[in-house]
Design a protein around this motif. Sequence first.
Motif, PDB file in Angstrom:
ATOM      1  N   VAL A 146       1.211  -6.941   5.267  1.00  0.00           N
ATOM      2  CA  VAL A 146       1.038  -5.642   4.610  1.00  0.00           C
ATOM      3  C   VAL A 146       2.319  -4.817   4.680  1.00  0.00           C
ATOM      4  CG1 VAL A 146      -0.302  -3.499   4.586  1.00  0.00           C
ATOM      5  CG2 VAL A 146      -1.399  -5.650   5.283  1.00  0.00           C
ATOM      6  N   GLY A 147       2.833  -4.419   3.523  1.00  0.00           N
ATOM      7  CA  GLY A 147       3.937  -3.467   3.468  1.00  0.00           C
ATOM      8  C   GLY A 147       3.396  -2.140   2.980  1.00  0.00           C
ATOM      9  N   PHE A 148       3.656  -1.096   3.741  1.00  0.00           N
ATOM     10  CA  PHE A 148       3.088   0.198   3.340  1.00  0.00           C
ATOM     11  C   PHE A 148       4.135   1.295   3.476  1.00  0.00           C
ATOM     12  CE2 PHE A 148       2.478   2.284   7.459  1.00  0.00           C
ATOM     13  CZ  PHE A 148       2.519   1.209   8.344  1.00  0.00           C
ATOM     14  N   CYS A 149       3.902   2.378   2.722  1.00  0.00           N
ATOM     15  CA  CYS A 149       4.836   3.502   2.769  1.00  0.00           C
ATOM     16  C   CYS A 149       4.113   4.811   3.015  1.00  0.00           C
ATOM     17  CB  CYS A 149       5.662   3.594   1.475  1.00  0.00           C
ATOM     18  SG  CYS A 149       4.790   4.377   0.103  1.00  0.00           S
ATOM     19  N   GLY A 150       4.905   5.837   3.190  1.00  0.00           N
ATOM     20  CA  GLY A 150       4.466   7.205   3.418  1.00  0.00           C
ATOM     21  C   GLY A 150       5.726   7.942   3.829  1.00  0.00           C
ATOM     22  N   ARG A 151       5.654   9.263   3.865  1.00  0.00           N
ATOM     23  CA  ARG A 151       6.878  10.009   4.198  1.00  0.00           C
ATOM     24  C   ARG A 151       7.050  10.181   5.698  1.00  0.00           C
ATOM     25  NH1 ARG A 151       4.831  14.904   0.792  1.00  0.00           N
ATOM     26  NH2 ARG A 151       3.017  14.105   1.916  1.00  0.00           N
ATOM     27  N   GLY A 186      -5.575   4.858   3.313  1.00  0.00           N
ATOM     28  CA  GLY A 186      -4.499   3.864   3.234  1.00  0.00           C
ATOM     29  C   GLY A 186      -4.280   3.170   4.560  1.00  0.00           C
ATOM     30  N   ARG A 187      -4.352   3.930   5.624  1.00  0.00           N
ATOM     31  CA  ARG A 187      -4.187   3.359   6.967  1.00  0.00           C
ATOM     32  C   ARG A 187      -5.321   2.378   7.284  1.00  0.00           C
ATOM     33  NH1 ARG A 187      -3.144   7.150  12.123  1.00  0.00           N
ATOM     34  NH2 ARG A 187      -3.359   5.621  13.792  1.00  0.00           N
ATOM     35  N   ALA A 188      -6.550   2.802   7.008  1.00  0.00           N
ATOM     36  CA  ALA A 188      -7.701   1.924   7.269  1.00  0.00           C
ATOM     37  C   ALA A 188      -7.613   0.660   6.421  1.00  0.00           C
ATOM     38  CB  ALA A 188      -9.000   2.674   6.969  1.00  0.00           C
ATOM     39  N   THR A 189      -7.106   0.810   5.201  1.00  0.00           N
ATOM     40  CA  THR A 189      -7.009  -0.354   4.321  1.00  0.00           C
ATOM     41  C   THR A 189      -5.905  -1.297   4.791  1.00  0.00           C
ATOM     42  OG1 THR A 189      -7.788   1.039   2.503  1.00  0.00           O
ATOM     43  CG2 THR A 189      -6.808  -1.070   1.903  1.00  0.00           C
ATOM     44  N   ALA A 190      -4.801  -0.733   5.261  1.00  0.00           N
ATOM     45  CA  ALA A 190      -3.734  -1.578   5.816  1.00  0.00           C
ATOM     46  C   ALA A 190      -4.277  -2.371   7.002  1.00  0.00           C
ATOM     47  CB  ALA A 190      -2.552  -0.709   6.248  1.00  0.00           C
ATOM     48  N   GLN A 191      -5.028  -1.716   7.868  1.00  0.00           N
ATOM     49  CA  GLN A 191      -5.595  -2.399   9.033  1.00  0.00           C
ATOM     50  C   GLN A 191      -6.568  -3.498   8.604  1.00  0.00           C
ATOM     51  OE1 GLN A 191      -7.157   1.133  10.925  1.00  0.00           O
ATOM     52  NE2 GLN A 191      -5.396   1.325  12.293  1.00  0.00           N
ATOM     53  N   ALA A 192      -7.384  -3.187   7.591  1.00  0.00           N
ATOM     54  CA  ALA A 192      -8.391  -4.161   7.160  1.00  0.00           C
ATOM     55  C   ALA A 192      -7.739  -5.376   6.506  1.00  0.00           C
ATOM     56  CB  ALA A 192      -9.373  -3.496   6.193  1.00  0.00           C
ATOM     57  N   PHE A 193      -6.739  -5.152   5.666  1.00  0.00           N
ATOM     58  CA  PHE A 193      -6.051  -6.292   5.042  1.00  0.00           C
ATOM     59  C   PHE A 193      -5.362  -7.148   6.107  1.00  0.00           C
ATOM     60  CE2 PHE A 193      -5.990  -4.288   0.682  1.00  0.00           C
ATOM     61  CZ  PHE A 193      -6.480  -5.382   0.005  1.00  0.00           C
ATOM     62  N   ALA A 194      -4.712  -6.476   7.055  1.00  0.00           N
ATOM     63  CA  ALA A 194      -4.016  -7.234   8.099  1.00  0.00           C
ATOM     64  C   ALA A 194      -5.016  -8.040   8.923  1.00  0.00           C
ATOM     65  CB  ALA A 194      -3.221  -6.280   8.990  1.00  0.00           C
ATOM     66  N   ILE A 227       0.857  -1.207   0.000  1.00  0.00           N
ATOM     67  CA  ILE A 227       0.000   0.000   0.000  1.00  0.00           C
ATOM     68  C   ILE A 227       0.883   1.244   0.000  1.00  0.00           C
ATOM     69  CG2 ILE A 227      -1.705   1.327   1.328  1.00  0.00           C
ATOM     70  CD1 ILE A 227      -2.714  -1.339   2.483  1.00  0.00           C
ATOM     71  N   THR A 228       0.637   2.167  -0.929  1.00  0.00           N
ATOM     72  CA  THR A 228       1.308   3.463  -0.844  1.00  0.00           C
ATOM     73  C   THR A 228       0.378   4.427  -0.111  1.00  0.00           C
ATOM     74  OG1 THR A 228       0.468   4.392  -2.929  1.00  0.00           O
ATOM     75  CG2 THR A 228       2.484   3.052  -3.055  1.00  0.00           C
ATOM     76  N   GLY A 229       0.971   5.273   0.730  1.00  0.00           N
ATOM     77  CA  GLY A 229       0.149   6.204   1.500  1.00  0.00           C
ATOM     78  C   GLY A 229      -0.625   5.486   2.584  1.00  0.00           C
ATOM     79  N   GLY A 230       0.081   4.718   3.414  1.00  0.00           N
ATOM     80  CA  GLY A 230      -0.591   3.966   4.476  1.00  0.00           C
ATOM     81  C   GLY A 230      -0.459   4.596   5.850  1.00  0.00           C
ATOM     82  N   THR A 231       0.108   5.789   5.905  1.00  0.00           N
ATOM     83  CA  THR A 231       0.322   6.424   7.210  1.00  0.00           C
ATOM     84  C   THR A 231      -0.924   7.141   7.722  1.00  0.00           C
ATOM     85  OG1 THR A 231       1.215   8.349   6.055  1.00  0.00           O
ATOM     86  CG2 THR A 231       2.813   6.764   6.912  1.00  0.00           C
TER      87      THR A 231
END
Length: 311
Positions: free
Chosen positions: A79-84, A65-73, A57-61
């Motif tokens: 889940v590998g995610f990025c953000g600055r 993107g964060r909600a989607t990272a949580q839902a997939f997990a 996921i890009t933009g998971g911070t």
Amino acid sequence: METNTNTKAGSLGRRSLLGGAAALGMAGSVLGAPAASAGQAGSRTRDGRFQGKSVLITGGTSGIGRATAQAFAAAGARVGFCGRRAELGRQVEREIRDAGGEATYVQADVRVADQVRSFVDRVASRYGGIDVAFNNAGIGNGKLPHELSVEEWDDVQATNARGVFLAVRYEVPYMLEAGHGVIICTSSSAAEQARPTSTAYTASKRAVQGIVKAAALAYGTRGIRVNALLPGTTDTPFVRPPGIPDDAWTAYKKAFGPLNIDGLERMAEPAEIARAVLGLASDDFPYMTGSSVAVDGGSTAGRRMIQPSRP
Ligand SMILES: NC(=O)c1ccc[n+]([C@@H]2O[C@H](COP(=O)([O-])OP(=O)(O)OC[C@H]3O[C@@H](n4cnc5c(N)ncnc54)[C@H](OP(=O)(O)O)[C@@H]3O)[C@@H](O)[C@H]2O)c1
């Protein structure tokens, strides 16, 4: 403050509380919505649909993107995610692990090719390829065309369009090698429904649709499905200005929805968008590719007709 251009009865006022991104036109509404239950749904374990799958996921911070990272997990994915923003990234990683899920945050800026490539490589190497990619990182800009600087235009395109291209560019080789993959890219209802202040944003989100269509044609016979998700106004930091107290924000949303979203009359919760991403990434839609899927409470369906007083 931006001028609200909607035509609904003006008793609640036409001035938007929102500046910047919110004035792009991703308006929604909220009250009357099952916000709490929708919000909880994203982090609730519902099934093991993605057990052991590698999800990038890009933009998971933050936000969607964060909600989607949580839902997939919560559905069993790694889940590998990025953000600055590293602090936020580590916090989201910790939250997911504390809830029993598996996630890895990698600091990366989607505007920078080397950072995107290295992020994709790290996720693929850690989790054994990439089964699902959600290219979601994005920024807004709510200025009229003649107020928008060239640098601002470039930044929106570099983040929203080039960033999605770069992600696809580096994800696809892993999926080709595996012979399968699903890519979902975040466009916006603003791709279909411009506002006076959405020049750069609408252009960038239509570019996302273009990337998706070309990639769907390029890789359809090689096991990779590619679709665009078009969220409507969603209650994230993207639309909520910093520093607004919760009760003032709730009151604002209550007024904003009926004025701006003629279908459900409320904003989406991030978890509702996340559920759509999981659905699109699942095996439930094997024949869907190259599509633009609006999850926008009806905002792109049209407007109710408001009749002026009859003479
Ligand atoms: N909220 C809405 O109403 C709405 C409606 C339609 C579409 N969308 C789209 O949905 C996506 C997510 O937005 P959101 O509402 O969740 O907003 P958000 O809460 O502001 O999240 C945006 C995410 O994108 C990341 N990002 C931005 N620029 C980046 C860069 N250069 N490199 C890496 N990551 C970057 C941010 O991380 P860092 O800041 O840590 O880098 C953050 O994780 C965006 O593409 C947005 O255009 C939102």
